[in-house]
Design a protein around this motif. Structure first.
Motif, mmCIF file in Angstrom:
data_model
loop_
_atom_site.group_PDB
_atom_site.id
_atom_site.type_symbol
_atom_site.label_atom_id
_atom_site.label_comp_id
_atom_site.label_asym_id
_atom_site.label_seq_id
_atom_site.Cartn_x
_atom_site.Cartn_y
_atom_site.Cartn_z
ATOM 1 N N TRP A 448 0.851 -1.211 0.000
ATOM 2 C CA TRP A 448 0.000 0.000 0.000
ATOM 3 C C TRP A 448 0.864 1.230 0.000
ATOM 4 O O TRP A 448 1.947 1.265 0.608
ATOM 5 C CB TRP A 448 -0.859 0.028 1.256
ATOM 6 N N THR A 449 0.387 2.286 -0.707
ATOM 7 C CA THR A 449 0.984 3.616 -0.686
ATOM 8 C C THR A 449 -0.117 4.629 -0.854
ATOM 9 O O THR A 449 -1.238 4.285 -1.271
ATOM 10 C CB THR A 449 2.042 3.767 -1.791
ATOM 11 N N ASP A 450 0.153 5.869 -0.524
ATOM 12 C CA ASP A 450 -0.887 6.903 -0.641
ATOM 13 C C ASP A 450 -1.179 7.190 -2.109
ATOM 14 O O ASP A 450 -0.502 6.695 -3.010
ATOM 15 C CB ASP A 450 -0.476 8.159 0.110
ATOM 16 N N LYS A 451 -2.232 8.016 -2.303
ATOM 17 C CA LYS A 451 -2.690 8.268 -3.674
ATOM 18 C C LYS A 451 -1.604 8.952 -4.516
ATOM 19 O O LYS A 451 -1.471 8.689 -5.722
ATOM 20 C CB LYS A 451 -3.957 9.131 -3.655
ATOM 21 N N GLN A 452 -0.832 9.830 -3.903
ATOM 22 C CA GLN A 452 0.166 10.569 -4.660
ATOM 23 C C GLN A 452 1.499 9.812 -4.749
ATOM 24 O O GLN A 452 2.457 10.299 -5.383
ATOM 25 C CB GLN A 452 0.428 11.937 -4.020
ATOM 26 N N SER A 453 1.545 8.656 -4.096
ATOM 27 C CA SER A 453 2.775 7.853 -4.077
ATOM 28 C C SER A 453 3.943 8.643 -3.510
ATOM 29 O O SER A 453 5.114 8.424 -3.861
ATOM 30 C CB SER A 453 3.135 7.342 -5.494
ATOM 31 N N ALA A 454 3.605 9.582 -2.631
ATOM 32 C CA ALA A 454 4.663 10.411 -2.046
ATOM 33 C C ALA A 454 5.292 9.735 -0.844
ATOM 34 O O ALA A 454 6.461 9.979 -0.525
ATOM 35 C CB ALA A 454 4.104 11.780 -1.639
ATOM 36 N N GLY A 455 4.534 8.904 -0.174
ATOM 37 C CA GLY A 455 5.054 8.272 1.020
ATOM 38 C C GLY A 455 5.707 6.952 0.708
ATOM 39 O O GLY A 455 5.719 6.448 -0.427
ATOM 40 N N PRO A 456 6.238 6.318 1.741
ATOM 41 C CA PRO A 456 6.887 5.023 1.525
ATOM 42 C C PRO A 456 5.863 3.926 1.259
ATOM 43 O O PRO A 456 4.706 4.024 1.627
ATOM 44 C CB PRO A 456 7.621 4.794 2.854
ATOM 45 N N ILE A 457 6.324 2.889 0.605
ATOM 46 C CA ILE A 457 5.468 1.740 0.323
ATOM 47 C C ILE A 457 5.477 0.815 1.533
ATOM 48 O O ILE A 457 6.553 0.471 2.049
ATOM 49 C CB ILE A 457 5.958 1.005 -0.940
ATOM 50 N N GLN A 458 4.291 0.470 2.002
ATOM 51 C CA GLN A 458 4.162 -0.402 3.167
ATOM 52 C C GLN A 458 3.638 -1.758 2.717
ATOM 53 O O GLN A 458 2.688 -1.835 1.922
ATOM 54 C CB GLN A 458 3.201 0.198 4.205
ATOM 55 N N GLU A 459 4.257 -2.793 3.231
ATOM 56 C CA GLU A 459 3.798 -4.140 2.929
ATOM 57 C C GLU A 459 2.624 -4.487 3.851
ATOM 58 O O GLU A 459 2.753 -4.414 5.084
ATOM 59 C CB GLU A 459 4.925 -5.155 3.105
ATOM 60 N N ALA A 501 -13.227 -0.346 7.328
ATOM 61 C CA ALA A 501 -12.313 0.569 6.636
ATOM 62 C C ALA A 501 -12.231 1.910 7.359
ATOM 63 O O ALA A 501 -13.244 2.472 7.789
ATOM 64 C CB ALA A 501 -12.774 0.768 5.202
ATOM 65 N N LEU A 502 -10.996 2.423 7.450
ATOM 66 C CA LEU A 502 -10.735 3.713 8.090
ATOM 67 C C LEU A 502 -10.355 4.731 7.031
ATOM 68 O O LEU A 502 -9.917 4.382 5.920
ATOM 69 C CB LEU A 502 -9.610 3.553 9.111
ATOM 70 N N PRO A 503 -10.514 6.005 7.355
ATOM 71 C CA PRO A 503 -10.072 7.012 6.357
ATOM 72 C C PRO A 503 -8.606 6.853 5.974
ATOM 73 O O PRO A 503 -8.216 7.176 4.842
ATOM 74 C CB PRO A 503 -10.350 8.329 7.083
ATOM 75 N N GLY A 504 -7.775 6.334 6.883
ATOM 76 C CA GLY A 504 -6.356 6.155 6.558
ATOM 77 C C GLY A 504 -6.087 5.013 5.617
ATOM 78 O O GLY A 504 -4.949 4.836 5.159
ATOM 79 N N ASP A 505 -7.116 4.171 5.340
ATOM 80 C CA ASP A 505 -6.918 3.069 4.399
ATOM 81 C C ASP A 505 -7.019 3.519 2.954
ATOM 82 O O ASP A 505 -6.877 2.712 2.033
ATOM 83 C CB ASP A 505 -7.944 1.970 4.661
ATOM 84 N N GLU A 506 -7.314 4.781 2.723
ATOM 85 C CA GLU A 506 -7.413 5.298 1.355
ATOM 86 C C GLU A 506 -6.026 5.360 0.734
ATOM 87 O O GLU A 506 -5.051 5.756 1.381
ATOM 88 C CB GLU A 506 -8.061 6.682 1.390
ATOM 89 N N GLY A 507 -5.907 4.923 -0.541
ATOM 90 C CA GLY A 507 -4.619 4.963 -1.234
ATOM 91 C C GLY A 507 -4.563 3.958 -2.360
ATOM 92 O O GLY A 507 -5.595 3.484 -2.860
#
Length: 1055
Positions: A448-459, A501-507
Motif C-alpha cells: 500500500w501507498t498513498d494516492k500521490q505515491s509520495a510516502g513510503p510503500i508499506q507491505e 475501513a478507516l479514512p487512513g486506508d485510502e490509497g
C-alpha cells in the motif's frame, strides 16, 4: 359347614392344607366370528399324582342360570345336542397340555357361542376344599375385516420400480389394531412358505423379512400408509429374486385383559403375478481428457467411464496403466492402491485417484513433468458370482491415450480488481488479484501507498507458494483482531480484505505475483522464479459522517381512536456492522406545553442499541402492550408501530440517531449525532353513527293502566358501543323546560330525576333494556298527572384503547304524547216510575237497581230521598229542589251508614223502622216498617259512583237518580181491637197479667174450700145454711191482638 369346621380344626392343630384352585383365561375375550378361539384352564392345589379332568360348559346371556354342556375330557357323550355335532366333527375339542392344564378349542366360533364359559374339574381328593370351577366371558363380534388388491400380471425389467396398493378396512366397535404386510410366494414351489417382504405391525413399527433387511435399510423397499385404509408397497431396483406372486395380508389384533395380544382374523388379498426380465451384463469403457498436449507444470485429468446397465449393483475394479507400468488400482470398495513410483507423488498432493461416480473414475496429475509423456490406458475388471457360488472375472481395456508434455515457458499475467473503488467508512475493502497463465506455484505480495505515491510503500501481507500468510509490521496488530484477511481462494486467485475501513486506508494497493517452478527430486526440491507481474488499484474511503442523515415520516398524521399508525425513521447511509447506529424514538404527549419542547419534555420510548438489542425507556405507549418496533434488514428503516391508539398516544414524535465506530481493539467511538424532524400525531374520536328512532306518536290510556314507551337505536358507531339512556317528560305543550324522569347509566345503574321524586313516580316507573338496542319505559298504574310528552336521550359511549370511557355523541328519539284519562261515566240507574199504596203500620219496600257501571272496580254510595206530597209539586223531577227533599237513608261507598249529610228522621239502632239490604253488587233495597201517614211521598234513590285512583284516593266519577216511586199510606179507623193492639202496655195488662192473678185466686178458693169442709162437719147443724161453692171460671182469649181476651161466668158456675 362341615368343611368350615374341618378347616378350623386343621388351623388349630397347625396343619397346612392345600386348597384346590381352578383358573381360566381372564375375560372378557373378544373374538371374531369364524375365527379359531382357544381358552386355557389350569388347576392347582390337588393331590399330586392324580390326572385331572376338565368339563366345559357355557351360559347364554339370555339364560344366565341355564347350563349348556359342551365337551369333557372324561365323558365322550358329555355335550348337549346343540354342541354334540360340532364336538363329534372335532370343530370343538379339548387339548390336554399336562395333567392339570388343558385348552378348549373352537375352530370356527359362531355368533351363538357368545356367553359365559365355565371350566369345571371334578374332585379327586376325597374331600372338598377350594374352588372347582372358573368362568370367563366370550364376546363374538362380526367379521368386518376386508383386504382388497386387484389381481394383475405385471412385467418389469431388472432395476425398475414397482408400486402395489392394498385397501384394508374394518367397521368393528371394539378397540382393535391392524398389522398389514406384503408377502412373496414362488409360483414354481407352492409348498414352500411365503417370504415376508415388509410388515407394518400392530404397534405401527415397520418390520422387514430376513432377505430384505438390507434393501429396506438402503431405501429400496418401502411400505407407506397413504390414507386411513390404503397401504402402498414400493420396490426400487427390482431384482430377479423379486419375481413371483405378491399379495397383501392383514391381521386384526385385540388385546386381552391379561395384556397379551390375540390375532382374531387373518385375510389375504388377490395375488399379483410379477415377472422380471434380467438386464444385459455386458459393459464398455472409454477414457477421455480435455487435451493431449501440455506444458510442464500443468495438471492432467483422465476419466475412465464404464458404460453398463445397473452399474451400482455390480462390482468393478479399475486399473490405470502408464507405459505398461501400474499407476493405481481402484477396487469395488473405492480404495486406491498406488503403484511403486507414484506413492510419494500422491503423498505430496501431486496426484489424485478417486471414484467420482459409480461409473466414472478419475486420474489427476497436478503438475506434469516432461517424463510423464507416454500412453495411458484404463483396464476394467468385473467380478460376478455364479448361481453355483463361484466368482468369475471379466476384464476389458480402453484404447491408448497419448499424452505429450512440453518444457515450461512462463506467460504469467496479473489483474487486480476491487469490490468498489469508493467505499464507505466502516465497510469492507476487498481486493482480488487474479494470476493467469501460471503453470506452477505462485507467491503474492500485497503493498500500500498513498494516492500521490509520495510516502513510503508499506507491505500489507504476503502469501508464499505454499499458501502461508505473513502480515506486514504496520498491519500485524490490526490483523491480530481479524481486521485484515488474506486468502488464496484458488491456485490463481488471491484476495485481500480490510474490514472496518478507516479514512487512513485510502490509497493505492499493489498486488505482485511471482511464479515458481520446482527442480530437483521429490525429496530435495529446488525452487526457481520463472516470472513476476504486478497490478495496482486506487481505493477511496468516504467518511460516514459526511452522509449521515436522519428523517422521520408518517402516512397517517391524524387517526381515530382504535386505529393504528406507523412512524418510520430513515437513517442514511445504510447500516454497517463496523459503523453501527443506535436509534432512539422519543415522544412528548399532546398535553405538554409548546414552550416546554426545548426543556427536555421529550422522553425516550425505545432505543435500538448498536448491538441490535432493544432498550425500553421510561415512557411507555399503551402500557407497552400495543407498541411494536422493528427494523429493516439493512438497518436503515426503524419503524415504531402503535395499535389501537388512544389519547395517550397523541403528541409529537422524533427519532435521534448516534453513529458509532468500532475500533479494531473492540472499543467504541462516537462519530456523530443526528435528530430527525418532528412528527405530530393527532388521535381523534371516531365519527358517530348513532341514530335513534324518531317517530312521533300520540297514545291515550285510561287511568290505572300500564303505559309503555320504547326507545329504539337504529344504528351505532361500533359493536362495542355502550349507551346511557335519559328519559324526559314535557308537562305541557310548548313548555321550554323538560323534566328528567330517569337516567340509565351505561353500566346499568339507575338514577331518578327530581321529577320522579316530585311526582312520586319511583314506585311506579320501570326502565328496561329489552335488547342491546331497545330500551323501554313503563309507567304502572298511570294517573292523570302522568300526561305529557315523553322522549329519550341516548348517549353513546366508547372505550378508548387505554380503557377510559368517553361520550361520543347524543341523539334524541321522537316524541310520544301520552294522555291519561279517567274512565267514561257509564252509570245508569233504573228510572222506571211506579205507585205503591200500603195500609198504615204495614211495610214499604223501595228498590234501587244499577243497570250499568263505568268500571268493574266501581263502588257506590246510595241515598234514598223523599219529597212530601204537600211540599212538592207533582211535576217536579226528583232532586231538582234539594231544600224540599228529605234524606230517608244512606250508605256510603265505604259501607258506612248515614254517609254524607243524610240525617234520617228516626233514630238509628235496633228500634229503627228502616231495614237496608244489598242482594247483589247492583241491587239495593230499603224497607220501611210500620208505615205511617207521614211516610207518604215521592221516593227515589240517588247513586254516586266512586273509583280509587292510583294514589289510593277515592273520587266520585258519576251520579244518577232512579225513577220516582209514589207511596200512599191508608189511615186506619180506631176500634177497641186497634186500640189494644196498638198499645203494648194495654195489651199485656188485659191478656197477660190476668192469668197469674186468676191462678192465685183459684188456689186461694181451693184452700178456703178445703178448710170449709173440715169445719162443715162441726158447724153444719149449727146454723142450717150450706157453704158457698165457686167453680173454675172459663177463660177465653185470642193469642193475637185481633180479639181481646174475654172473661165470662157461665150459668151454673155458682151453686
Amino acid at each position: 359347614m362341615a368343611t368350615g369346621a374341618l378347616l378350623l380344626v386343621f388351623a388349630l392343630l397347625g396343619v397346612a392344607v392345600a386348597q384346590r384352585v381352578v383358573t381360566v383365561q381372564s375375560g372378557p375375550l373378544v373374538r371374531t366370528e369364524g375365527s379359531h378361539v382357544t381358552i386355557w384352564c389350569n388347576v392347582s392345589g390337588y393331590k399330586n399324582g392324580v390326572k385331572q379332568d376338565f368339563d366345559w360348559s357355557m351360559y347364554l346371556p339370555s339364560l344366565p342360570e341355564r347350563e349348556i354342556r359342551i365337551v369333557s375330557t372324561a365323558q365322550s357323550d358329555y355335550a348337549y345336542a346343540v354342541y354334540a355335532q360340532r364336538v363329534n366333527s372335532k370343530e370343538i375339542y379339548v387339548e390336554r397340555l399336562s395333567d392339570d392344564s388343558a385348552v378348549l378349542h373352537i375352530t370356527k366360533v359362531q355368533a351363538r357361542d357368545q356367553g359365559v364359559f365355565e371350566c369345571y374339574t371334578p374332585n379327586t381328593d376325597g374331600r372338598y376344599l377350594g374352588s372347582y370351577s372358573a368362568r370367563t366371558n366370550l364376546t363374538v363380534i362380526p367379521d368386518s375385516l376386508t383386504v382388497t388388491a386387484p389381481p394383475q400380471t405385471l412385467s418389469k425389467v431388472e432395476g425398475d420400480t414397482l408400486q402395489l396398493n392394498c385397501e384394508v378396512s374394518r367397521t368393528t366397535m371394539q378397540h382393535t389394531h391392524l398389522s398389514v404386510g406384503w408377502f412373496l410366494r414362488s409360483p414354481e414351489d407352492t409348498a414352500a412358505s411365503p417370504q415376508e417382504l415388509v410388515t407394518l405391525s400392530r404397534d405401527f413399527v415397520l418390520r422387514s423379512g430376513a432377505h430384505y433387511r438390507q434393501r429396506i435399510a438402503a431405501g429400496d423397499l418401502r411400505l407407506d400408509k397413504t390414507s386411513a385404509t390404503s397401504y402402498r408397497l414400493t420396490i426400487h431396483k427390482l431384482q430377479p429374486v423379486d419375481q413371483g406372486l405378491l399379495y397383501c395380508q392383514a391381521v386384526e389384533w385385540i388385546q386381552d385383559p391379561d395384556g397379551s395380544w390375540f390375532a382374531m382374523i387373518r385375510k389375504q388379498s388377490e395375488k399379483t403375478q410379477l415377472r422380471i426380465q434380467p438386464t444385459d451384463r455386458d459393459f464398455s469403457i472409454q477414457v477421455s481428457t480435455e487435451r493431449r498436449s501440455f506444458v510442464a507444470g500443468e495438471p492432467l485429468e483422465l476419466r475412465c467411464t464404464i458404460d453398463a446397465q445397473n452399474v451400482p449393483e455390480r462390482f468393478f475394479s479399475v486399473s490405470w496403466v502408464f507405459s505398461s507400468s501400474s499407476v493405481a488400482m481402484v477396487g469395488p470398495n473405492a480404495v486406491p492402491v498406488l503403484g511403486t513410483g507414484y506413492i510419494d507423488r500422491e503423498a505430496n498432493g501431486l496426484m489424485t485417484v478417486r471414484k467420482e461416480s459409480p461409473n466414472v473414475h478419475l486420474l489427476k496429475l497436478h503438475r506434469l513433468r516432461v517424463n510423464d509423456t507416454g500412453k495411458y490406458i484404463c483396464r476394467v475388471t468385473e467380478r460376478e458370482k455364479t448361481p453355483t457360488g463361484d466368482f468369475i472375472d471379466r476384464s476389458k481395456r480402453s484404447r491408448n491415450v497419448q499424452i505429450t508434455v512440453q518444457p515450461f515457458k512462463s506467460n504469467i499475467s496479473v489483474s487486480l480488481s476491487t469490490n468498489s473503488s469508493e467505499v464507505l467508512e466502516g465497510d469492507r475493502i476487498q481486493l482480488t488479484c487474479l494470476v493467469q497463465s501460471a503453470t506452477g506455484p505462485v507467491s503474492v505480495v500485497w503493498q500500500w501507498t498513498d494516492k500521490q505515491s509520495a510516502g513510503p510503500i508499506q507491505e500489507v501481507a504476503s502469501v508464499d507458494r505454499e499458501g502461508t500468510v505473513t502480515h506486514g509490521s504496520s498491519y500485524r496488530d490490526r490483523s491480530s483482531y481479524g481486521e485484515i484477511r488474506v486468502e488464496r481462494v484458488r491456485a490463481d486467485m488471491f484476495t485481500l480484505c480490510l474490514y472496518n475501513a478507516l479514512p487512513g486506508d485510502e490509497g493505492q494497493y499493489h498486488c505482485t505475483a511471482t511464479q515458481w517452478v520446482q527442480s530437483g527430486t521429490e525429496t530435495q526440491p529446488n525452487w526457481e522464479k520463472t516470472g513476476e507481474q504486478s497490478a495496482t488499484k486506487t481505493v477511496t474511503v468516504k467518511t460516514v459522517e459526511s452522509s449521515f442523515m436522519v428523517s422521520a415520516s408518517s402516512r397517517t398524521p391524524s387517526i381515530t381512536f382504535g386505529d393504528s399508525f406507523d412512524l418510520i425513521c430513515l437513517v442514511k447511509p445504510r447500516h454497517n456492522p463496523r459503523v453501527p447506529t443506535s436509534v432512539t424514538w422519543r415522544f412528548m404527549p399532546a398535553s405538554a406545553r409548546a414552550e416546554d419542547e426545548d426543556q427536555g419534555e421529550f422522553k425516550d420510548l425505545v432505543t435500538f442499541t448498536r448491538e441490535g438489542t432493544l432498550q425500553w425507556g421510561e415512557q411507555l405507549l399503551g402500557l407497552g402492550t400495543r407498541t411494536t418496533v422493528d427494523r429493516s434488514h439493512s438497518n436503515t428503516n426503524f419503524r415504531l408501530s402503535v395499535t389501537r391508539a388512544g389519547r395517550s398516544e397523541a403528541g409529537k414524535y422524533q427519532c435521534t440517531a448516534i453513529l458509532w465506530r468500532k475500533n479494531y481493539d473492540n472499543s467504541w467511538s462516537k462519530v456523530a449525532n443526528r435528530t430527525s424532524n418532528l412528527l405530530g400525531i393527532s388521535v381523534l374520536q371516531p365519527d358517530s353513527k348513532l341514530k335513534v328512532q324518531k317517530n312521533n306518536q300520540s297514545l291515550v290510556y285510561q287511568e290505572d293502566s300500564r303505559v309503555r314507551i320504547n326507545c329504539s337505536i337504529i344504528s351505532q358507531t361500533s359493536q362495542n358501543s355502550q349507551h346511557a339512556v335519559l328519559w324526559y317528560i314535557r308537562r305541557a305543550s310548548g313548555s321550554e323546560t323538560d323534566e328528567l324522569l330517569l337516567r340509565i347509566e351505561r353500566t346499568g345503574a339507575f338514577e331518578y330525576g327530581a321529577y320522579a321524586d316530585e311526582e312520586r313516580l319511583r314506585r311506579r316507573v320501570q326502565a328496561e333494556r329489552l335488547s342491546p338496542r331497545l330500551y323501554a319505559l313503563t309507567l304502572n298504574r298511570a294517573e292523570g298527572s302522568d300526561s305529557g310528552t315523553y322522549y329519550c336521550l341516548v348517549e353513546e359511549w366508547l372505550s378508548d384503547p387505554d380503557g377510559a370511557w368517553y361520550r361520543l355523541s347524543r341523539d334524541t328519539s321522537g316524541y310520544t304524547r301520552i294522555q291519561v284519562k279517567k274512565p267514561e261515566p257509564q252509570l245508569r240507574v233504573d228510572e222506571l216510575e211506579n205507585n205503591v199504596t200500603v195500609e198504615e203500620s204495614s211495610s214499604i219496600r223501595l228498590s234501587c237497581s244499577i243497570f250499568s257501571q263505568s268500571s268493574p272496580d266501581s263502588r257506590f254510595s246510595v241515598f234514598w230521598y223523599v219529597e212530601r206530597s204537600d211540599e212538592v209539586d207533582i211535576e217536579d223531577q226528583p232532586g231538582e229542589d234539594e231544600d224540599k227533599r228529605d234524606c230517608v237513608f244512606s250508605i256510603g261507598h265505604d259501607a258506612i251508614f248515614g254517609n254524607g249529610n243524610c240525617s234520617p228522621p228516626d233514630d238509628n239502632g235496633p228500634n229503627s223502622r228502616y231495614q237496608f239490604e244489598r242482594t247483589s253488587s247492583d241491587q239495593y233495597s230499603l224497607t220501611i216498617h210500620g208505615a205511617r201517614p207521614a211516610d207518604a211521598g215521592r221516593y227515589y234513590c240517588h247513586v254516586e259512583e266512586w273509583l280509587l285512583n292510583p294514589r289510593n284516593e277515592w273520587y266520585r266519577l258519576a251520579t244518577n237518580n232512579s225513577g220516582i216511586t209514589i207511596v200512599n199510606v191508608l189511615q186506619q179507623v180506631s176500634t177497641i181491637h186497634s186500640v189494644v193492639c196498638s198499645n203494648e202496655s194495654l195489651f199485656y195488662f188485659l191478656f197477660f197479667y190476668p192469668f197469674p192473678i186468676f191462678g192465685i185466686l183459684l188456689i186461694a178458693l181451693l184452700v178456703v174450700r178445703y178448710k170449709g169442709r173440715s169445719n162443715n162437719k162441726s158447724q153444719e147443724g149449727k146454723n142450717g145454711a150450706p157453704l158457698l161453692w165457686i167453680k173454675e171460671p172459663h177463660l177465653s182469649y185470642s193469642p193475637t191482638c185481633l180479639d181481646p181476651p174475654a172473661l165470662s161466668l157461665h150459668p151454673g158456675s155458682v151453686d
